[in-house]
Scaffold this motif. Structure first.
Motif, PDB file in Angstrom:
ATOM      1  N   GLU A  94      26.759  60.332   5.756  1.00 23.72           N
ATOM      2  CA  GLU A  94      26.914  61.783   5.724  1.00 23.72           C
ATOM      3  C   GLU A  94      28.393  62.054   5.460  1.00 23.72           C
ATOM      4  OE1 GLU A  94      25.203  64.789   8.774  1.00 23.72           O
ATOM      5  OE2 GLU A  94      27.173  64.151   9.509  1.00 23.72           O
ATOM      6  N   LEU A  95      28.693  62.762   4.377  1.00 24.70           N
ATOM      7  CA  LEU A  95      30.085  63.003   4.006  1.00 24.70           C
ATOM      8  C   LEU A  95      30.766  63.969   4.977  1.00 24.70           C
ATOM      9  CD1 LEU A  95      29.899  63.295   0.111  1.00 24.70           C
ATOM     10  CD2 LEU A  95      30.434  61.289   1.523  1.00 24.70           C
ATOM     11  N   ALA A  96      31.997  63.668   5.354  1.00 22.18           N
ATOM     12  CA  ALA A  96      32.755  64.537   6.256  1.00 22.18           C
ATOM     13  C   ALA A  96      33.021  65.893   5.615  1.00 22.18           C
ATOM     14  CB  ALA A  96      34.074  63.865   6.648  1.00 22.18           C
ATOM     15  N   ASP A  97      33.295  65.912   4.313  1.00 23.19           N
ATOM     16  CA  ASP A  97      33.608  67.163   3.605  1.00 23.19           C
ATOM     17  C   ASP A  97      32.373  68.008   3.340  1.00 23.19           C
ATOM     18  OD1 ASP A  97      35.717  65.426   3.287  1.00 23.19           O
ATOM     19  OD2 ASP A  97      35.743  65.489   1.131  1.00 23.19           O
ATOM     20  N   ALA A  98      31.206  67.386   3.359  1.00 24.20           N
ATOM     21  CA  ALA A  98      29.971  68.066   2.983  1.00 24.20           C
ATOM     22  C   ALA A  98      28.818  67.451   3.778  1.00 24.20           C
ATOM     23  CB  ALA A  98      29.730  67.926   1.485  1.00 24.20           C
ATOM     24  N   PRO A  99      28.651  67.841   5.043  1.00 25.82           N
ATOM     25  CA  PRO A  99      27.669  67.189   5.909  1.00 25.82           C
ATOM     26  C   PRO A  99      26.222  67.233   5.418  1.00 25.82           C
ATOM     27  CG  PRO A  99      29.171  68.537   7.198  1.00 25.82           C
ATOM     28  CD  PRO A  99      29.458  68.831   5.754  1.00 25.82           C
ATOM     29  N   ARG A 100      25.901  68.130   4.515  1.00 25.92           N
ATOM     30  CA  ARG A 100      24.531  68.140   3.976  1.00 25.92           C
ATOM     31  C   ARG A 100      24.355  67.124   2.861  1.00 25.92           C
ATOM     32  NH1 ARG A 100      22.868  74.229   2.867  1.00 25.92           N
ATOM     33  NH2 ARG A 100      24.376  73.809   1.252  1.00 25.92           N
ATOM     34  N   ILE A 101      25.454  66.514   2.400  1.00 24.41           N
ATOM     35  CA  ILE A 101      25.390  65.509   1.334  1.00 24.41           C
ATOM     36  C   ILE A 101      25.387  64.127   1.983  1.00 24.41           C
ATOM     37  CG2 ILE A 101      26.527  64.537  -0.696  1.00 24.41           C
ATOM     38  CD1 ILE A 101      25.496  67.383  -1.165  1.00 24.41           C
ATOM     39  N   ARG A 102      24.395  63.334   1.610  1.00 24.23           N
ATOM     40  CA  ARG A 102      24.288  61.969   2.134  1.00 24.23           C
ATOM     41  C   ARG A 102      24.157  61.003   0.973  1.00 24.23           C
ATOM     42  NH1 ARG A 102      20.620  64.794   6.008  1.00 24.23           N
ATOM     43  NH2 ARG A 102      22.042  65.330   7.715  1.00 24.23           N
ATOM     44  N   LEU A 103      24.958  59.946   1.015  1.00 21.70           N
ATOM     45  CA  LEU A 103      24.957  58.932  -0.031  1.00 21.70           C
ATOM     46  C   LEU A 103      24.485  57.602   0.546  1.00 21.70           C
ATOM     47  CD1 LEU A 103      28.438  59.665  -1.670  1.00 21.70           C
ATOM     48  CD2 LEU A 103      26.219  60.606  -2.293  1.00 21.70           C
ATOM     49  N   VAL A 104      23.793  56.826  -0.267  1.00 22.94           N
ATOM     50  CA  VAL A 104      23.313  55.513   0.142  1.00 22.94           C
ATOM     51  C   VAL A 104      24.266  54.461  -0.411  1.00 22.94           C
ATOM     52  CG1 VAL A 104      21.404  53.870  -0.045  1.00 22.94           C
ATOM     53  CG2 VAL A 104      20.936  56.320   0.190  1.00 22.94           C
ATOM     54  N   GLY A 157      33.327  59.699   5.919  1.00 22.32           N
ATOM     55  CA  GLY A 157      32.017  60.109   6.366  1.00 22.32           C
ATOM     56  C   GLY A 157      31.642  59.378   7.638  1.00 22.32           C
ATOM     57  N   ARG A 158      30.368  59.446   7.968  1.00 18.66           N
ATOM     58  CA  ARG A 158      29.869  58.726   9.140  1.00 18.66           C
ATOM     59  C   ARG A 158      28.505  58.140   8.805  1.00 18.66           C
ATOM     60  NH1 ARG A 158      26.177  60.845  12.641  1.00 18.66           N
ATOM     61  NH2 ARG A 158      25.276  62.817  11.995  1.00 18.66           N
ATOM     62  N   ILE A 159      28.187  57.041   9.455  1.00 16.24           N
ATOM     63  CA  ILE A 159      26.885  56.421   9.240  1.00 16.24           C
ATOM     64  C   ILE A 159      25.822  57.328   9.849  1.00 16.24           C
ATOM     65  CG2 ILE A 159      25.392  54.443   9.727  1.00 16.24           C
ATOM     66  CD1 ILE A 159      27.903  52.680   9.737  1.00 16.24           C
ATOM     67  N   TRP A 160      24.931  57.780   9.008  1.00 16.89           N
ATOM     68  CA  TRP A 160      23.842  58.654   9.433  1.00 16.89           C
ATOM     69  C   TRP A 160      22.597  57.828   9.760  1.00 16.89           C
ATOM     70  CZ3 TRP A 160      19.101  60.405   7.356  1.00 16.89           C
ATOM     71  CH2 TRP A 160      18.615  61.589   7.918  1.00 16.89           C
ATOM     72  N   SER A 161      22.421  56.728   9.013  1.00 14.96           N
ATOM     73  CA  SER A 161      21.308  55.809   9.239  1.00 14.96           C
ATOM     74  C   SER A 161      21.639  54.478   8.564  1.00 14.96           C
ATOM     75  CB  SER A 161      20.012  56.387   8.657  1.00 14.96           C
ATOM     76  OG  SER A 161      18.911  55.552   8.948  1.00 14.96           O
ATOM     77  N   TYR A 162      20.918  53.437   8.960  1.00  9.54           N
ATOM     78  CA  TYR A 162      21.122  52.139   8.308  1.00  9.54           C
ATOM     79  C   TYR A 162      19.900  51.259   8.514  1.00  9.54           C
ATOM     80  CZ  TYR A 162      22.172  50.125  12.904  1.00  9.54           C
ATOM     81  OH  TYR A 162      22.102  49.712  14.211  1.00  9.54           O
TER      82      TYR A 162
END
Length: 145
Positions: A90-100, A62-67
């Motif tokens: 933000e997951l690379a496989d599912a850009p609408r899914i974000r995990l903390v 994924g990529r860091i969307w926020s921190y």
């Protein structure tokens, strides 16, 4: 691991997420009806209202969307970990899914093991897994360039 650190709240809908994490897999709940992925896990699809679901394996990239790096630490258990962080991935496989989670230098590294000057929005990360108070949780490491 320090038992005073926050632990995930386990519930029936999210139980498979934690079971897969214990096996070193990052999986996201998807609708067996329309195929849409959803997080956090819940019994009904918000798109088609189906109650059928399946857990899909993600690459863990994924990529860091926020921190955020809280100063001073917000909770007493974190007072000895200045420089700890919380990131949204933000997951690379599912850009609408974000995990903390947390950005760390390795699976069992301290929450402050990555210097805040290395944080960048958009930086590529990879999931790693470690146990916190008896629950295996995903954390994140910077991908090697």
């Amino acid at each position: 691991m320090d038992e005073s650190l926050l632990s995930p709240v386990l519930d029936d809908d999210g139980a498979p997420f934690w079971e897969y994490a214990a096996q070193g897999e990052l999986r996201v709940q998807g609708c067996a009806g329309c195929g849409e992925l959803r997080f956090p896990p819940r019994p009904c699809c918000p798109h088609c209202h189906s109650f059928a679901s399946a857990w899909r394996r993600m690459t863990g990239r994924g990529r860091i969307w926020s921190y955020v790096v809280p100063h001073p630490p917000l909770l007493p258990a974190y007072a000895e970990l200045p420089g700890y962080n919380a990131i949204v991935v933000e997951l690379a496989d599912a850009p609408r899914i974000r995990l903390v989670g947390n950005l760390v230098s390795g699976p069992d590294a301290a929450l402050n093991s990555v210097s805040p000057d290395r944080f960048r929005i958009g930086a590529r990360v990879q999931a790693v897994f470690t146990e916190v108070n008896g629950v295996t949780v995903p954390r994140w490491v910077l991908e090697r360039a």
